[in-house]
Write a protein that holds these residues in place. Structure first.
Motif, PDB file in Angstrom:
ATOM      1  N   HIS A   1      -1.399  -1.616  -7.498  1.00 12.90           N
ATOM      2  CA  HIS A   1      -2.125  -0.363  -7.694  1.00 12.90           C
ATOM      3  C   HIS A   1      -3.581  -0.673  -7.980  1.00 12.90           C
ATOM      4  CE1 HIS A   1      -2.684   3.824  -8.815  1.00 12.90           C
ATOM      5  NE2 HIS A   1      -3.242   3.455  -9.946  1.00 12.90           N
ATOM      6  N   VAL A   2      -4.481   0.081  -7.371  1.00 11.65           N
ATOM      7  CA  VAL A   2      -5.920  -0.088  -7.592  1.00 11.65           C
ATOM      8  C   VAL A   2      -6.499   1.228  -8.089  1.00 11.65           C
ATOM      9  CG1 VAL A   2      -8.160  -0.550  -6.539  1.00 11.65           C
ATOM     10  CG2 VAL A   2      -6.177  -1.880  -5.839  1.00 11.65           C
ATOM     11  N   ARG A   3      -7.272   1.145  -9.181  1.00  9.87           N
ATOM     12  CA  ARG A   3      -7.979   2.309  -9.715  1.00  9.87           C
ATOM     13  C   ARG A   3      -9.429   2.209  -9.258  1.00  9.87           C
ATOM     14  NH1 ARG A   3      -6.352   0.650 -15.613  1.00  9.87           N
ATOM     15  NH2 ARG A   3      -6.948  -1.279 -14.561  1.00  9.87           N
ATOM     16  N   LEU A   4      -9.805   3.105  -8.359  1.00  5.08           N
ATOM     17  CA  LEU A   4     -11.130   3.080  -7.739  1.00  5.08           C
ATOM     18  C   LEU A   4     -11.979   4.231  -8.266  1.00  5.08           C
ATOM     19  CD1 LEU A   4     -13.150   2.171  -5.480  1.00  5.08           C
ATOM     20  CD2 LEU A   4     -11.912   3.732  -3.945  1.00  5.08           C
ATOM     21  N   GLY A   5     -13.199   3.938  -8.664  1.00  8.67           N
ATOM     22  CA  GLY A   5     -14.128   4.968  -9.114  1.00  8.67           C
ATOM     23  C   GLY A   5     -15.310   5.062  -8.175  1.00  8.67           C
ATOM     24  N   THR A   6     -15.823   6.280  -7.977  1.00 10.87           N
ATOM     25  CA  THR A   6     -17.017   6.466  -7.155  1.00 10.87           C
ATOM     26  C   THR A   6     -17.945   7.464  -7.835  1.00 10.87           C
ATOM     27  OG1 THR A   6     -16.337   8.379  -5.815  1.00 10.87           O
ATOM     28  CG2 THR A   6     -15.573   6.209  -5.091  1.00 10.87           C
ATOM     29  N   VAL A   7     -19.220   7.371  -7.479  1.00  8.91           N
ATOM     30  CA  VAL A   7     -20.160   8.387  -7.924  1.00  8.91           C
ATOM     31  C   VAL A   7     -19.704   9.728  -7.355  1.00  8.91           C
ATOM     32  CG1 VAL A   7     -22.136   6.861  -8.213  1.00  8.91           C
ATOM     33  CG2 VAL A   7     -21.644   7.814  -5.951  1.00  8.91           C
TER      34      VAL A   7
ATOM     35  N   ALA B   1     -10.258   4.002   4.334  1.00  7.49           N
ATOM     36  CA  ALA B   1      -9.191   4.169   5.317  1.00  7.49           C
ATOM     37  C   ALA B   1      -8.710   2.821   5.854  1.00  7.49           C
ATOM     38  CB  ALA B   1      -9.677   5.048   6.464  1.00  7.49           C
ATOM     39  N   ASP B   2      -9.645   1.902   6.096  1.00  8.89           N
ATOM     40  CA  ASP B   2      -9.277   0.560   6.575  1.00  8.89           C
ATOM     41  C   ASP B   2      -8.365  -0.143   5.573  1.00  8.89           C
ATOM     42  OD1 ASP B   2     -10.788   0.926   8.820  1.00  8.89           O
ATOM     43  OD2 ASP B   2     -12.442  -0.374   8.191  1.00  8.89           O
ATOM     44  N   PHE B   3      -8.707  -0.013   4.285  1.00 11.48           N
ATOM     45  CA  PHE B   3      -7.901  -0.663   3.249  1.00 11.48           C
ATOM     46  C   PHE B   3      -6.489  -0.098   3.226  1.00 11.48           C
ATOM     47  CE2 PHE B   3      -6.169  -0.839  -1.039  1.00 11.48           C
ATOM     48  CZ  PHE B   3      -6.253  -2.197  -1.306  1.00 11.48           C
ATOM     49  N   ARG B   4      -6.357   1.220   3.312  1.00 10.82           N
ATOM     50  CA  ARG B   4      -5.027   1.837   3.269  1.00 10.82           C
ATOM     51  C   ARG B   4      -4.189   1.404   4.469  1.00 10.82           C
ATOM     52  NH1 ARG B   4      -2.455   2.514   0.521  1.00 10.82           N
ATOM     53  NH2 ARG B   4      -1.464   4.542   0.744  1.00 10.82           N
ATOM     54  N   LEU B   5      -4.810   1.262   5.620  1.00  9.31           N
ATOM     55  CA  LEU B   5      -4.080   0.832   6.809  1.00  9.31           C
ATOM     56  C   LEU B   5      -3.669  -0.635   6.718  1.00  9.31           C
ATOM     57  CD1 LEU B   5      -6.224   2.576   9.584  1.00  9.31           C
ATOM     58  CD2 LEU B   5      -3.863   3.142   8.943  1.00  9.31           C
ATOM     59  N   ALA B   6      -4.560  -1.456   6.160  1.00 10.83           N
ATOM     60  CA  ALA B   6      -4.287  -2.896   6.074  1.00 10.83           C
ATOM     61  C   ALA B   6      -3.311  -3.237   4.960  1.00 10.83           C
ATOM     62  CB  ALA B   6      -5.593  -3.672   5.870  1.00 10.83           C
ATOM     63  N   HIS B   7      -3.282  -2.413   3.897  1.00 10.41           N
ATOM     64  CA  HIS B   7      -2.455  -2.727   2.725  1.00 10.41           C
ATOM     65  C   HIS B   7      -1.645  -1.504   2.280  1.00 10.41           C
ATOM     66  CE1 HIS B   7      -4.621  -6.507   2.491  1.00 10.41           C
ATOM     67  NE2 HIS B   7      -5.761  -5.840   2.470  1.00 10.41           N
ATOM     68  N   PRO B   8      -0.673  -1.099   3.087  1.00  8.60           N
ATOM     69  CA  PRO B   8       0.100   0.114   2.758  1.00  8.60           C
ATOM     70  C   PRO B   8       0.944  -0.020   1.493  1.00  8.60           C
ATOM     71  CG  PRO B   8       1.094  -1.060   4.607  1.00  8.60           C
ATOM     72  CD  PRO B   8      -0.236  -1.692   4.357  1.00  8.60           C
TER      73      PRO B   8
ATOM     74  N   SER C   1      -0.970   1.238  -3.817  1.00  9.46           N
ATOM     75  CA  SER C   1      -1.325   2.626  -4.110  1.00  9.46           C
ATOM     76  C   SER C   1      -2.720   2.649  -4.715  1.00  9.46           C
ATOM     77  CB  SER C   1      -0.318   3.260  -5.071  1.00  9.46           C
ATOM     78  OG  SER C   1      -0.315   2.573  -6.310  1.00  9.46           O
ATOM     79  N   VAL C   2      -3.462   3.721  -4.448  1.00 12.59           N
ATOM     80  CA  VAL C   2      -4.847   3.818  -4.907  1.00 12.59           C
ATOM     81  C   VAL C   2      -5.051   5.160  -5.609  1.00 12.59           C
ATOM     82  CG1 VAL C   2      -7.276   3.761  -4.248  1.00 12.59           C
ATOM     83  CG2 VAL C   2      -5.610   2.428  -2.940  1.00 12.59           C
ATOM     84  N   ALA C   3      -5.628   5.113  -6.804  1.00 12.21           N
ATOM     85  CA  ALA C   3      -6.023   6.324  -7.528  1.00 12.21           C
ATOM     86  C   ALA C   3      -7.548   6.359  -7.544  1.00 12.21           C
ATOM     87  CB  ALA C   3      -5.483   6.315  -8.951  1.00 12.21           C
TER      88      ALA C   3
ATOM     89  N   ARG D   1      -9.177  -7.319  -5.376  1.00  7.93           N
ATOM     90  CA  ARG D   1     -10.038  -8.227  -4.612  1.00  7.93           C
ATOM     91  C   ARG D   1     -10.024  -7.869  -3.130  1.00  7.93           C
ATOM     92  NH1 ARG D   1      -7.585 -12.204  -7.861  1.00  7.93           N
ATOM     93  NH2 ARG D   1      -6.434 -13.030  -6.070  1.00  7.93           N
ATOM     94  N   ALA D   2      -8.856  -7.481  -2.623  1.00 14.58           N
ATOM     95  CA  ALA D   2      -8.754  -7.087  -1.216  1.00 14.58           C
ATOM     96  C   ALA D   2      -9.578  -5.830  -0.949  1.00 14.58           C
ATOM     97  CB  ALA D   2      -7.293  -6.860  -0.837  1.00 14.58           C
TER      98      ALA D   2
END
Length: 295
Positions: free
Chosen positions: A92-98, A111-118, A121-123, A278-279
């Motif tokens: 699981h990766v917790r991603l923050g953005t402005v 989108a590339d990350f989700r396709l490469a690493h199904p 899960s990402v929040a 890291r991925a």
């Protein structure tokens, strides 16, 4: 003593309430309270002061909390090591953005990350940069796109994406439109539209104002640069953003602020990231194509 009790302990300490911790953990509030109470009985010490509006660790709680965080870090390291030995990227990766992130390449990279690493899960959380930097330092976020004026804490690794000065954004028919630069002090004479405290733009404004001995207080603090630009187009005032935020918008011109402290946009990562984090950093770095130096 069980691992989930230590997880609850850390969550309550970080969130300052049993209710907020329960929401983060996706369990009932009564369950969190019961497990903390059980842990307190087992240890023979009260771990939290519940008398105020927010729950705070007692002296004993603060001492135990240091070890609880270390245990959590070790458990995560074991899981990460096992995945790496198997050649797997999951978790699981917790991603923050402005807020309102429209940086070229970000959505494509996500989108590339989700396709490469199904299996990962990402929040995703949108917040102001000061909050995200604090959450990275405390381990509550794994990866974040943050804007800042001051150096990031040494425990946070980062790559610089954009480094640029503040700019006054005005309509093309504004009296300032033909200028190459403008002094920050001139903004004290007009209505200024900008972003809220906690953003890289406001941090750069504060630092520049101190250096230039000027006082500029934005009349409007909008969370989205798009809102600032729209109000500027309508004659609501002078936008204080950066040239890249103005984005070559028709009808507006961005004039650099003289002697501006630069605002920096960085792709940042917490200390000791998981293989999944890291991925994600690798994929986003590829798509975001840094335009300045990196660290």
């Amino acid at each position: 003593m069980e691992l989930h009790q230590l997880r609850y302990l850390v969550a309550v300490a970080d969130r300052g309430s049993f209710t907020a911790a329960a929401a983060e953990l996706n369990v009932s509030q009564s369950g969190v309270s019961a497990q903390i109470a059980k842990l307190e009985r087992e240890l023979g010490h009260r771990l939290f002061d519940r008398s105020g509006r927010t729950v705070t660790p007692t002296a004993a709680g603060a001492a135990v909390l240091r070890h609880a965080r270390a245990v959590q870090g070790s458990v995560q390291a074991i899981a990460t090591t096992a995945d790496e030995l198997s050649g797997l990227v999951r978790g699981h990766v917790r991603l923050g953005t402005v807020i309102g992130c429209t940086i070229p390449g970000y959505l494509r990279g996500f989108a590339d990350f989700r396709l490469a690493h199904p299996e990962v899960s990402v929040a995703v959380t949108e917040a102001n940069s000061d909050e995200m930097i604090a959450d990275l330092a405390r381990g509550r976020l794994d990866v974040a796109i943050v804007a800042h004026a001051d150096p990031l804490p040494p425990t946070i690794t980062h790559t610089t994406l954009i480094r640029e000065p503040l700019a006054a954004v005005v309509p093309t028919d504004h009296p300032w439109a033909g200028r190459d630069r403008i002094a920050l002090a001139r903004l004290a004479e007009v209505t200024v539209l900008s972003l809220p405290d906690g953003t890289g733009v406001r941090a750069a404004l504060a630092a520049t104002a101190v250096a230039e001995r000027a006082t500029v207080t934005p009349a409007v603090a909008a969370y989205s640069p798009e809102t600032v630009l729209a109000l500027t187009e309508l004659g609501g005032g002078v936008g204080l953003l950066t040239a890249s935020m103005a984005g070559g918008r028709d009808g507006l011109v961005a004039i650099p602020i003289a002697q501006s402290r630069p605002t920096v946009l960085s792709l940042a990562c917490r200390a000791d990231p998981s293989a999944a984090a890291r991925a994600m950093v690798a994929v986003l770095t590829e798509r975001l194509r840094p335009t300045a130096g990196s660290r």
